[in-house]
Design a protein around this motif. Structure first.
Motif, PDB file in Angstrom:
ATOM      1  N   TRP A  54      44.253  47.934  31.016  1.00 18.35           N
ATOM      2  CA  TRP A  54      43.262  47.510  32.007  1.00 18.35           C
ATOM      3  C   TRP A  54      43.827  47.506  33.426  1.00 18.35           C
ATOM      4  CZ3 TRP A  54      43.760  44.270  27.579  1.00 18.35           C
ATOM      5  CH2 TRP A  54      42.825  44.534  26.602  1.00 18.35           C
ATOM      6  N   ARG A 100      46.088  44.482  37.864  1.00 13.60           N
ATOM      7  CA  ARG A 100      45.395  43.347  38.482  1.00 13.60           C
ATOM      8  C   ARG A 100      44.339  42.717  37.582  1.00 13.60           C
ATOM      9  NH1 ARG A 100      49.192  43.443  42.267  1.00 13.60           N
ATOM     10  NH2 ARG A 100      49.083  45.255  43.603  1.00 13.60           N
ATOM     11  N   ARG A 101      43.619  43.515  36.821  1.00 12.90           N
ATOM     12  CA  ARG A 101      42.474  43.008  36.079  1.00 12.90           C
ATOM     13  C   ARG A 101      42.810  41.918  35.064  1.00 12.90           C
ATOM     14  NH1 ARG A 101      41.659  48.357  37.190  1.00 12.90           N
ATOM     15  NH2 ARG A 101      39.835  48.775  38.470  1.00 12.90           N
ATOM     16  N   ILE A 135      43.134  38.786  37.063  1.00  7.94           N
ATOM     17  CA  ILE A 135      41.810  38.368  37.527  1.00  7.94           C
ATOM     18  C   ILE A 135      41.056  37.682  36.396  1.00  7.94           C
ATOM     19  CG2 ILE A 135      39.556  39.230  38.277  1.00  7.94           C
ATOM     20  CD1 ILE A 135      41.090  41.374  39.895  1.00  7.94           C
ATOM     21  N   LEU A 136      41.108  38.232  35.208  1.00  5.84           N
ATOM     22  CA  LEU A 136      40.434  37.621  34.057  1.00  5.84           C
ATOM     23  C   LEU A 136      41.023  36.248  33.731  1.00  5.84           C
ATOM     24  CD1 LEU A 136      38.337  37.855  31.818  1.00  5.84           C
ATOM     25  CD2 LEU A 136      40.087  38.982  30.435  1.00  5.84           C
ATOM     26  N   HIS A 191      42.438  40.005  43.678  1.00  7.18           N
ATOM     27  CA  HIS A 191      41.302  40.756  44.209  1.00  7.18           C
ATOM     28  C   HIS A 191      41.694  41.467  45.500  1.00  7.18           C
ATOM     29  CE1 HIS A 191      38.537  38.491  41.535  1.00  7.18           C
ATOM     30  NE2 HIS A 191      37.843  39.601  41.629  1.00  7.18           N
ATOM     31  N   LEU A 246      43.914  44.278  44.591  1.00 13.21           N
ATOM     32  CA  LEU A 246      43.153  45.372  43.987  1.00 13.21           C
ATOM     33  C   LEU A 246      42.490  46.218  45.067  1.00 13.21           C
ATOM     34  CD1 LEU A 246      42.246  46.606  41.285  1.00 13.21           C
ATOM     35  CD2 LEU A 246      40.227  45.139  41.423  1.00 13.21           C
TER      36      LEU A 246
END
Length: 101
Positions: free
Chosen positions: A7, A10-11, A14-15, A62, A65
């Motif tokens: 993924w 960063r994701r 973030i999650l 964020h 990203l």
């Protein structure tokens, strides 16, 4: 910043920030229902601090990203868009709270 997953870098952060912010927000808002009035304040105040930290944890990837995905010429405009949407979200959140006053 060496996270490697399917993924992206960063994701997952973030999650995790999203989930931790949601949990801290739920615990903060339900303090008076979980505890007596005397103890609720002592539980809600640290949850407010935890929520503040988790929101900051959520915002940092964020911004990173945006820096990863935008070209050099798009960096500043995209950061401005990011800040604009943060301001709109803050205004909407403040406006929603005015319904309850």
């Amino acid at each position: 910043d060496g996270l490697t997953s399917k993924w992206g870098r960063r994701r997952p952060v973030i999650l995790a920030g999203l989930v931790s912010t949601w949990i801290a927000g739920m615990l903060f808002s339900s303090a008076e229902h979980l505890f007596s009035e005397d103890i609720a304040l002592y539980f809600a105040a640290p949850m407010y601090w935890v929520m503040d930290v988790t929101i900051n944890i959520l915002q940092t990837p964020h911004r990173a990203l945006v820096a990863d995905l935008a070209s050099e010429s798009q960096q500043v405009p995209m950061q401005v868009v990011f800040v604009f949407f943060m301001a709109v979200g803050n205004f909407i959140g403040f406006s929603i709270m005015q319904i309850y006053t």
